[in-house]
Scaffold this active site. Structure first.
Site, PDB file in Angstrom:
ATOM      1  N   SER A 168      -5.607 -15.974  -5.019  1.00 37.82           N
ATOM      2  CA  SER A 168      -5.981 -15.415  -3.708  1.00 37.82           C
ATOM      3  C   SER A 168      -6.084 -16.472  -2.613  1.00 37.82           C
ATOM      4  CB  SER A 168      -7.308 -14.633  -3.800  1.00 37.82           C
ATOM      5  OG  SER A 168      -7.195 -13.571  -4.721  1.00 37.82           O
TER       6      SER A 168
ATOM      7  N   TYR B 175      -7.339  -0.847  -7.974  1.00 42.78           N
ATOM      8  CA  TYR B 175      -8.430  -1.792  -8.155  1.00 42.78           C
ATOM      9  C   TYR B 175      -7.959  -3.055  -8.878  1.00 42.78           C
ATOM     10  CZ  TYR B 175     -11.516   2.128  -6.984  1.00 42.78           C
ATOM     11  OH  TYR B 175     -12.137   3.174  -6.352  1.00 42.78           O
TER      12      TYR B 175
ATOM     13  N   ASP C 136       2.966  -8.649  -1.687  1.00 42.12           N
ATOM     14  CA  ASP C 136       3.467  -9.804  -0.946  1.00 42.12           C
ATOM     15  C   ASP C 136       4.814  -9.527  -0.301  1.00 42.12           C
ATOM     16  OD1 ASP C 136       1.356 -11.600  -1.196  1.00 42.12           O
ATOM     17  OD2 ASP C 136       2.023 -12.311  -3.147  1.00 42.12           O
TER      18      ASP C 136
ATOM     19  N   ILE D 284      -1.180 -19.049 -18.974  1.00 41.75           N
ATOM     20  CA  ILE D 284      -0.274 -19.011 -20.118  1.00 41.75           C
ATOM     21  C   ILE D 284       0.902 -18.069 -19.862  1.00 41.75           C
ATOM     22  CG2 ILE D 284      -1.569 -17.201 -21.353  1.00 41.75           C
ATOM     23  CD1 ILE D 284      -0.888 -18.777 -23.947  1.00 41.75           C
TER      24      ILE D 284
ATOM     25  N   LYS E 173     -10.700 -33.376  -6.050  1.00 43.75           N
ATOM     26  CA  LYS E 173     -10.437 -33.368  -7.490  1.00 43.75           C
ATOM     27  C   LYS E 173      -9.737 -32.084  -7.971  1.00 43.75           C
ATOM     28  CE  LYS E 173     -11.649 -36.400  -9.599  1.00 43.75           C
ATOM     29  NZ  LYS E 173     -10.966 -37.697  -9.885  1.00 43.75           N
TER      30      LYS E 173
ATOM     31  N   CYS F 148       0.793  10.927   3.434  1.00 42.90           N
ATOM     32  CA  CYS F 148       1.049  11.298   2.043  1.00 42.90           C
ATOM     33  C   CYS F 148      -0.057  12.235   1.537  1.00 42.90           C
ATOM     34  CB  CYS F 148       1.187  10.047   1.185  1.00 42.90           C
ATOM     35  SG  CYS F 148       1.892  10.352  -0.452  1.00 42.90           S
ATOM     36  N   PHE F 149      -0.965  11.762   0.729  1.00 45.94           N
ATOM     37  CA  PHE F 149      -2.095  12.556   0.249  1.00 45.94           C
ATOM     38  C   PHE F 149      -2.901  13.085   1.431  1.00 45.94           C
ATOM     39  CE2 PHE F 149      -6.228  13.101  -1.955  1.00 45.94           C
ATOM     40  CZ  PHE F 149      -5.821  13.742  -3.120  1.00 45.94           C
TER      41      PHE F 149
ATOM     42  N   HIS G 214       5.454   7.215   4.021  1.00 49.59           N
ATOM     43  CA  HIS G 214       4.566   6.091   4.323  1.00 49.59           C
ATOM     44  C   HIS G 214       5.144   5.258   5.472  1.00 49.59           C
ATOM     45  CE1 HIS G 214       1.690   6.386   0.942  1.00 49.59           C
ATOM     46  NE2 HIS G 214       2.713   6.971   0.328  1.00 49.59           N
TER      47      HIS G 214
ATOM     48  N   GLU H 197       3.764   3.204   7.427  1.00 51.76           N
ATOM     49  CA  GLU H 197       3.208   1.848   7.528  1.00 51.76           C
ATOM     50  C   GLU H 197       4.091   0.805   6.848  1.00 51.76           C
ATOM     51  OE1 GLU H 197       1.622   3.860   3.907  1.00 51.76           O
ATOM     52  OE2 GLU H 197       1.734   4.385   6.037  1.00 51.76           O
TER      53      GLU H 197
END
Length: 549
Positions: free
Chosen positions: A14, A54, A71, A152, A193, A387-388, A521, A523
């Protein structure tokens, strides 16, 4: 041949790799270069389409129907270059492709391994056709690697770009590493560091960064800058300070003033590159930091605890504010908060200049959204249902105006009045049908750009200035065209339909100052320098209500 810039991150997530990538792409464009941006996501999901908001935040949808990382929204907004399915890949998609090849026998009986098979597939994606709509290869391809160095699940991606650093022609690869420089208040010191350890981890897998982009809350002292350069084996000029900006649209200006674009270009031996034209970034930053006033928009949603779930909505509202020279304050209203008390909607929404109900899935919180719709309709507050949010406006009108008390969406369970449902739930003759228990709930999601035909003379056609539009969709459930006559009889006009006339795409109320719902949508196609007309019109209506005009 295109030059490749690999953007990696360290210390913590983030930090803003996506925004940094988008800003760098914008700076290169400002110098006259063409760019394309891509994202490598290490998680095992094939795409983020089934992930919880979430967990992942917003799912960004491209014109060609890819469900991608948010992104890519930054990439499109900052560069204006439309992303495609070829611009986002996950570990899940990589392994899915490899296993399909293995089952077909494409590997001729070889043992399938991370090296070379997984890394080769990642490299194939990175180097895949990046030509734009003009058919030309871009000057630069910027590739962001999700997660942080040392994760990993990210190791195959780091190994793939390490290999590319050796395989691309000399002078055709640059590694930019984004790190954190924390300031310890009790000690009164900035600590280098974490950055040193992050670069050490990166170098241990064979990647030497060319440029360090250091996120910090305070300016980097000259001594610390020299220390970072010394211990991280980079030039001092390549340690770029990245302070928090007043607005994300000031980031390209800030990074340019710190020398990011010049340093990256020097890695490629392009020290004589044209000076950038940053006038439009300066203009939008001025507008955003010195508006004529502010409007308040209440977003009534069900994932409001994570603002990234509504990232494109936030930016589209900001763009609408730019179009009207006003700032936009967002009041986040969790829809479930409006369900406990019928009067809570009035108390919570009475100070809003506009109400927006965004996309969502599932019944939870829908009653709160219905109360928000009713409040906006009865109090002449500008309402925008996306939409919804359009489906909620249709159900609210059916229940409270058309007298269909049990009107509902079949998404919420069996209903005798499915004003919203799957296309398979009504016949070709548009007769009303009941969804039976056990019916397939999956359906086929409508994804990507679809055309819609707007009714001549409608408000929404006037906003677009056109009767034919193309917008991006992401949904399974549709407003049932079988209820059109009933709903239009109580003032809810279906002003936009699919070209075959079967699927309602927009609705509006003629007895309201500004009441619009869209199944798509908008936006996702809004840009800071080209605000979406619906969001610009919505903010204009909110501005009028707030008496700023």
């Amino acid at each position: 041949m295109a030059r490749y810039i690999f953007i990696t991150g360290g210390v913590v997530s983030s930090l803003g790799k996506g925004l940094a990538s988008a800003a760098l792409g914008a700076l290169l464009q400002a110098r006259g270069y063409t760019v394309r941006l891509r994202k490598l996501d290490p998680y095992l999901n094939v795409d983020p389409g089934t992930m919880s908001p979430y967990q992942h935040g917003e799912v960004y949808v491209t014109d060609d129907g890819a469900e991608t990382d948010l992104d890519l929204g930054h990439y499109e907004r900052f560069t204006g270059v439309s992303a495609t399915k070829a611009d986002n890949i996950t570990t899940g998609r990589v392994y899915k492709t490899i296993l399909e090849k293995e089952r077909r026998g494409d590997y001729l009986g070889a043992t399938v391994q991370v090296i070379p098979h997984v890394t080769d597939e990642i490299k194939r994606f990175i180097l895949s056709d990046a030509r734009g709509e003009d058919g030309r290869e871009p000057d630069f391809v910027l590739v962001e690697i999700g997660g942080t160095v040392g994760d990993i699940e990210g190791l195959p991606f780091f190994e793939a770009i390490r290999q590319l650093g050796q395989e691309l022609p000399r002078g055709h690869a640059c590694f930019v590493h984004l790190t954190l420089l924390p300031f310890i208040k009790t000690a009164g010191e900035m600590k280098t560091k974490p950055t040193q350890h992050s670069v050490k981890e990166l170098r241990s897998i064979g990647i030497q960064p060319d440029v360090l982009l250091c996120r910090c809350e305070q300016p980097i002292p000259p001594g610390d800058k020299r220390k970072i350069a010394l211990f991280c084996n980079v030039r001092e000029s390549a340690v770029i300070q990245a302070l928090d900006a007043k607005t994300i649209y000031a980031v390209p200006l800030d990074y340019h003033h710190q020398g990011l674009d010049a340093e990256v270009l020097s890695v490629f031996g392009l020290g004589d590159a044209p000076a950038p034209d940053l006038s439009r970034w300066e203009a939008i930053t001025e507008t955003l930091t010195h508006p004529d006033g502010d409007v308040t928009i209440a977003i009534v949603g069900k994932y409001t605890v994570l603002k990234d779930a509504y990232k494109s909505y936030i930016e589209a509202l900001v763009h609408g504010g730019v179009a009207n020279n006003v700032g936009v304050n967002i009041d986040w209203v969790e829809s479930e908060e409006l369900e406990a008390d019928p009067e809570s909607a009035v108390e919570r929404l009475e100070n809003a200049d506009g109400v927006l109900v965004p996309g969502a899935f599932g019944e939870r919180g829908s009653d709160g959204m219905l109360r928000a719709v009713k409040f906006a309709r009865e109090h002449d507050v500008p309402y925008f249902g996306v939409c919804f949010g359009m489906q909620m406006a249709v159900i609210e009108a059916a229940r409270n105006l058309a007298g269909i008390a049990c009107a509902s969406s079949s998404e919420f369970g069996p209903t005798t009045e499915p004003v919203v449902g799957l296309m398979t739930e009504w016949t070709q003759g548009n007769e009303r049908v009941l969804r039976q228990e056990g019916d397939d709930l999956g359906g086929t999601m409508r994804l990507g750009a679809y055309e819609a035909i707007l009714r001549a003379g409608s408000m929404i056609a006037g906003i677009y200035g056109s009767e034919s539009i193309s917008e991006r969709h992401r949904h399974r459930y549709e407003v049932n065209i079988g209820y059109r006559e009933t709903l239009e009889g109580v003032g809810l006009k279906f002003a936009g339909l699919s070209p075959d006339g079967v699927l309602p795409e927009t609705m509006e109320r003629e007895d309201h100052p500004w009441f619009v719902g869209v199944q798509f949508h908008p936006e996702l196609k809004s840009r800071p320098f080209a605000p979406h007309p619906l969001y610009a019109s919505f903010i204009a209506a909110a501005k009028h209500k707030s008496r700023l005009v």
